[in-house]
Scaffold this active site. Structure first.
Site, PDB file in Angstrom:
ATOM      1  N   ASN A 185    -105.271  51.954  54.849  1.00 23.38           N
ATOM      2  CA  ASN A 185    -104.720  52.879  56.131  1.00 23.38           C
ATOM      3  C   ASN A 185    -105.715  54.207  55.877  1.00 23.38           C
ATOM      4  O   ASN A 185    -105.536  54.544  54.818  1.00 23.38           O
ATOM      5  CB  ASN A 185    -103.275  52.698  55.653  1.00 23.38           C
ATOM      6  CG  ASN A 185    -102.749  54.070  57.114  1.00 23.38           C
ATOM      7  OD1 ASN A 185    -102.471  53.552  57.990  1.00 23.38           O
ATOM      8  ND2 ASN A 185    -102.421  55.303  56.900  1.00 23.38           N
ATOM      9  N   ILE A 188    -104.782  61.429  58.770  1.00 20.41           N
ATOM     10  CA  ILE A 188    -105.036  62.759  58.398  1.00 20.41           C
ATOM     11  C   ILE A 188    -103.631  63.448  58.244  1.00 20.41           C
ATOM     12  O   ILE A 188    -102.825  63.530  59.110  1.00 20.41           O
ATOM     13  CB  ILE A 188    -105.672  63.411  59.686  1.00 20.41           C
ATOM     14  CG1 ILE A 188    -106.600  62.610  60.408  1.00 20.41           C
ATOM     15  CG2 ILE A 188    -106.247  64.973  59.453  1.00 20.41           C
ATOM     16  CD1 ILE A 188    -107.990  62.292  59.947  1.00 20.41           C
ATOM     17  N   TYR A 189    -103.648  64.007  56.734  1.00 15.99           N
ATOM     18  CA  TYR A 189    -102.325  64.536  56.612  1.00 15.99           C
ATOM     19  C   TYR A 189    -103.022  65.812  55.764  1.00 15.99           C
ATOM     20  O   TYR A 189    -103.723  65.557  54.800  1.00 15.99           O
ATOM     21  CB  TYR A 189    -101.698  63.543  55.340  1.00 15.99           C
ATOM     22  CG  TYR A 189    -101.553  62.148  56.025  1.00 15.99           C
ATOM     23  CD1 TYR A 189    -100.901  61.648  57.116  1.00 15.99           C
ATOM     24  CD2 TYR A 189    -102.075  60.929  55.120  1.00 15.99           C
ATOM     25  CE1 TYR A 189    -100.732  60.515  57.486  1.00 15.99           C
ATOM     26  CE2 TYR A 189    -101.738  59.877  55.546  1.00 15.99           C
ATOM     27  CZ  TYR A 189    -101.193  59.509  56.653  1.00 15.99           C
ATOM     28  OH  TYR A 189    -101.319  58.359  57.113  1.00 15.99           O
ATOM     29  N   ARG A 190    -102.325  67.134  56.169  1.00 12.50           N
ATOM     30  CA  ARG A 190    -103.027  68.054  55.651  1.00 12.50           C
ATOM     31  C   ARG A 190    -102.446  68.500  54.131  1.00 12.50           C
ATOM     32  O   ARG A 190    -101.261  67.787  53.881  1.00 12.50           O
ATOM     33  CB  ARG A 190    -102.421  69.635  56.582  1.00 12.50           C
ATOM     34  CG  ARG A 190    -101.033  69.710  56.307  1.00 12.50           C
ATOM     35  CD  ARG A 190    -100.423  70.730  57.487  1.00 12.50           C
ATOM     36  NE  ARG A 190     -99.137  71.164  56.945  1.00 12.50           N
ATOM     37  CZ  ARG A 190     -98.228  71.678  58.050  1.00 12.50           C
ATOM     38  NH1 ARG A 190     -98.577  71.945  59.294  1.00 12.50           N
ATOM     39  NH2 ARG A 190     -97.167  72.255  57.535  1.00 12.50           N
ATOM     40  N   LEU A 204     -95.792  62.688  56.867  1.00  9.90           N
ATOM     41  CA  LEU A 204     -94.404  62.505  57.508  1.00  9.90           C
ATOM     42  C   LEU A 204     -93.839  61.244  57.260  1.00  9.90           C
ATOM     43  O   LEU A 204     -94.891  60.144  57.098  1.00  9.90           O
ATOM     44  CB  LEU A 204     -94.450  63.028  58.968  1.00  9.90           C
ATOM     45  CG  LEU A 204     -95.018  64.140  59.341  1.00  9.90           C
ATOM     46  CD1 LEU A 204     -95.061  64.244  60.806  1.00  9.90           C
ATOM     47  CD2 LEU A 204     -94.086  65.179  58.618  1.00  9.90           C
ATOM     48  N   GLU A 251    -107.921  50.530  59.616  1.00 11.22           N
ATOM     49  CA  GLU A 251    -108.411  51.556  60.180  1.00 11.22           C
ATOM     50  C   GLU A 251    -109.989  51.395  59.862  1.00 11.22           C
ATOM     51  O   GLU A 251    -110.946  51.944  60.880  1.00 11.22           O
ATOM     52  CB  GLU A 251    -108.068  52.778  59.793  1.00 11.22           C
ATOM     53  CG  GLU A 251    -107.045  53.388  60.834  1.00 11.22           C
ATOM     54  CD  GLU A 251    -105.540  53.413  60.463  1.00 11.22           C
ATOM     55  OE1 GLU A 251    -105.366  52.789  59.134  1.00 11.22           O
ATOM     56  OE2 GLU A 251    -104.777  54.136  60.973  1.00 11.22           O
ATOM     57  N   ASP A 300     -98.950  75.575  62.775  1.00 14.72           N
ATOM     58  CA  ASP A 300     -99.000  74.365  63.447  1.00 14.72           C
ATOM     59  C   ASP A 300     -99.484  74.154  64.882  1.00 14.72           C
ATOM     60  O   ASP A 300     -99.606  75.304  65.535  1.00 14.72           O
ATOM     61  CB  ASP A 300     -97.728  73.465  63.292  1.00 14.72           C
ATOM     62  CG  ASP A 300     -97.883  71.982  63.473  1.00 14.72           C
ATOM     63  OD1 ASP A 300     -98.773  71.342  62.863  1.00 14.72           O
ATOM     64  OD2 ASP A 300     -96.926  71.369  63.805  1.00 14.72           O
TER      65      ASP A 300
HETATM   66  C1  FMN Z   1    -106.140  67.854  62.543  1.00 14.46           C
HETATM   67  C2  FMN Z   1    -104.918  67.088  62.111  1.00 14.46           C
HETATM   68  C3  FMN Z   1    -103.879  67.191  61.322  1.00 14.46           C
HETATM   69  C4  FMN Z   1    -102.688  66.375  61.020  1.00 14.46           C
HETATM   70  N1  FMN Z   1    -101.849  66.614  60.086  1.00 14.46           N
HETATM   71  C5  FMN Z   1    -100.841  65.768  59.969  1.00 14.46           C
HETATM   72  C6  FMN Z   1     -99.977  66.120  58.829  1.00 14.46           C
HETATM   73  O1  FMN Z   1    -100.096  66.974  58.204  1.00 14.46           O
HETATM   74  N2  FMN Z   1     -98.898  65.176  58.469  1.00 14.46           N
HETATM   75  C7  FMN Z   1     -98.872  63.952  59.404  1.00 14.46           C
HETATM   76  O2  FMN Z   1     -98.010  63.191  58.974  1.00 14.46           O
HETATM   77  N3  FMN Z   1     -99.887  63.787  60.628  1.00 14.46           N
HETATM   78  C8  FMN Z   1    -100.796  64.616  60.521  1.00 14.46           C
HETATM   79  N4  FMN Z   1    -101.551  64.340  61.527  1.00 14.46           N
HETATM   80  C9  FMN Z   1    -101.309  63.153  62.513  1.00 14.46           C
HETATM   81  C10 FMN Z   1    -101.883  62.010  61.902  1.00 14.46           C
HETATM   82  O3  FMN Z   1    -103.078  61.931  61.397  1.00 14.46           O
HETATM   83  C11 FMN Z   1    -101.991  60.812  62.980  1.00 14.46           C
HETATM   84  O4  FMN Z   1    -100.842  60.423  63.816  1.00 14.46           O
HETATM   85  C12 FMN Z   1    -102.511  59.370  62.478  1.00 14.46           C
HETATM   86  O5  FMN Z   1    -102.772  58.438  63.611  1.00 14.46           O
HETATM   87  C13 FMN Z   1    -101.618  58.896  61.417  1.00 14.46           C
HETATM   88  O6  FMN Z   1    -101.951  57.763  61.121  1.00 14.46           O
HETATM   89  P1  FMN Z   1    -101.208  56.335  60.167  1.00 14.46           P
HETATM   90  O7  FMN Z   1    -100.163  56.169  61.563  1.00 14.46           O
HETATM   91  O8  FMN Z   1    -102.227  55.484  60.013  1.00 14.46           O
HETATM   92  O9  FMN Z   1    -100.395  57.180  59.255  1.00 14.46           O
HETATM   93  C14 FMN Z   1    -102.764  65.362  61.835  1.00 14.46           C
HETATM   94  C15 FMN Z   1    -103.727  64.848  62.583  1.00 14.46           C
HETATM   95  C16 FMN Z   1    -104.801  65.881  62.989  1.00 14.46           C
HETATM   96  C17 FMN Z   1    -106.087  65.414  63.896  1.00 14.46           C
END
Ligand code: FMN
Length: 322
Positions: A185, A188-190, A204, A251, A300
Site C-alpha cells: 500500500n 500520503i500521511y503527514r 487516519l 499501488e 489543514d
Molecule cells: C498532501 C497530502 C497530505 C495528506 N495527508 C494525509 C494525512 O495526514 N493522513 C491521512 O490519513 N491521509 C492524508 N492524505 C490523503 C491520503 O493520502 C489519500 O486519501 C490516499 O488515497 C490514501 O491512500 P490509502 O487509501 O492507500 O491509505 C493526504 C493527501 C495529500 C495529497
C-alpha cells in the site's frame, strides 16, 4: 513519454514554462509556504527553491520543490497512461472509469468478460513492477548517528505549529499475510518530526497503512511494522499514492499504469520492503506497535488547524538518497 523520475518531470515542466527556479535564499519556516500559497491562488507555476535555508539558519544543501500539482494542467501532465500526453481534466476521465471498474463487485468471470474489459484494465494487469539490484536512491545511505532529520529542508507551514512537518511522504507498507489486502500500500500521511530519527505517522484509521498496522498487531507480531517514507518520486507514482486504489490492487502496479511504464523497485537496506529505485529520498524504519504521541495542531487544507490526536511513532533505521 514516461517520466522515469521527478527530475525528468521537472525538466519537462521547465521547458513548458510550468516551473521556475528561485535562487534567492528562502526559509523553510513559513516563507516557502507563503510563496506557494500565493502562487496556488493565482494558478502560478511550480517552484524549485535552490537556496533553501533550514530552521537553524544553515543552508539545506538540497533544493525543495513546491506547488508541483498546483493546477489541473500539471496533474494531467504527470499522467502518461498509454504513452499519450494529457493536459485537461476531461482527458483523465478514463482513469476514473477504470477505478469504478476495479471497484465493481464482480470480477471478470471468463474470456468473454475479460475481452470486454476496458483497455486500461488490461494495461494495469500487465504493469507488475520490475526489480533492480542497484538504484540511484541508494547512492547515499545514512545509518546510526548519521540519521538526522534536522539536516533535511522540512517545512513549518503555519504559525504556532508544534514541529516541522513532512508534508508529502509516500508511505509504503505491507500487511502481515499473503492476502491481497496485505499487498503493498502507498498513501500520503503527514509526518510530524519528533527528533533526529523519529516522527509521528498520522494515518487516519481507515487508510491502507493504518489497516496494515492494525492487522499486524492482531496477528500477534512482536517486531514493529516495517515502513518506508518515499520523498520525491516520478509523477505517476506520486499520483498513484493519492488515488484511492482498491486494496485488491497494489499501488505499485497502479503506478505502472499512471506512468505508462512499469515501475522499477529496489530492496530497502534495513527493512523487508521494496521502494521506487528512482526516488529522491527514502526514510526506512518501523511504525511502533505500542508507542503513540500527540500530533498537531497543524494547519489543514480545510483552512483550519486540526485538533490534537494520538498516532503511532515511526522510528527511522536508515535514510537513503540520490
Ligand atoms: C498532501 C497530502 C497530505 C495528506 N495527508 C494525509 C494525512 O495526514 N493522513 C491521512 O490519513 N491521509 C492524508 N492524505 C490523503 C491520503 O493520502 C489519500 O486519501 C490516499 O488515497 C490514501 O491512500 P490509502 O487509501 O492507500 O491509505 C493526504 C493527501 C495529500 C495529497
Amino acid at each position: 513519454m514516461a517520466y522515469k523520475s521527478l527530475r525528468d518531470f521537472i525538466a519537462k515542466l521547465e521547458k513548458a514554462g510550468e516551473l521556475v527556479r528561485v535562487t534567492e535564499p528562502v526559509s523553510t519556516v513559513l516563507e516557502m509556504t507563503e510563496i506557494q500559497r500565493r502562487l496556488l491562488a493565482t494558478g502560478g507555476p511550480a517552484v524549485l527553491f535552490e537556496n533553501v535555508v533550514r530552521a537553524d539558519g544553515e543552508p539545506a544543501g538540497m533544493p525543495c520543490l513546491v506547488n508541483l500539482f498546483g493546477t489541473v494542467k500539471r496533474v494531467a501532465m504527470g499522467v502518461t497512461l498509454d504513452g499519450v500526453e494529457r493536459t485537461t481534466a476531461g482527458e483523465l476521465r478514463e482513469v476514473g472509469e477504470l477505478l469504478a471498474f476495479l471497484r465493481a463487485p464482480e470480477p471478470p468471470r471468463g474470456i468473454k468478460d475479460a475481452m470486454e474489459m476496458l483497455p486500461l484494465a488490461k494495461t494495469v494487469m500487465s504493469m507488475r513492477p520490475g526489480v533492480v539490484k542497484k538504484a540511484p536512491v541508494q547512492e547515499i545511505v545514512l545509518r546510526g548517528d548519521d540519521i538526522d532529520l534536522t539536516k533535511l529542508p522540512i517545512q513549518t507551514c503555519w504559525p504556532g505549529e508544534p514541529a516541522p512537518l513532512i508534508t508529502w511522504p509516500l508511505v509504503v507498507t505491507k500487511g502481515p499475510s499473503d492476502d491481497r489486502e496485505d499487498n503493498y500500500n502507498l498513501g500520503i500521511y503527514r509526518m510530524q518530526v519528533l527528533g533526529k530519527n523519529r516522527t509521528i505517522m498520522r494515518w487516519l484509521a481507515h487508510r491502507g497503512g493504518a489497516q496494515h498496522h492494525q492487522r499486524w498487531k492482531k496477528a500477534g507480531k512482536r517486531e514493529p511494522l516495517p515502513a518506508c517514507a518515499v520523498i520525491g518520486a516520478d509523477p505517476g507514482t506520486i499520483l498513484a499514492a493519492v488515488t484511492p486504489v482498491p486494496d485488491t490492487l497494489s499501488e505499485y502496479q497502479f503506478a505502472g499504469l499512471m506512468r505508462g511504464a512499469k515501475l522499477d523497485l529496489v530492496a530497502a537496506k534495513t527493512v523487508p520492503l521494496m521502494v521506487p529505485a528512482q526516488a529522491e529520498i527514502v526514510l526506512e524504519g518501523h511504525v511502533l506497535l505500542d508507542e503513540y504521541a500527540d500530533e498537531g495542531p497543524y494547519g489543514d487544507h480545510t483552512g483550519y488547524y486540526n485538533s490534537v490526536e494520538r498516532f503511532p511513532v515511526f522510528e527511522i533505521s536508515a535514510i537513503t538518497m540520490r
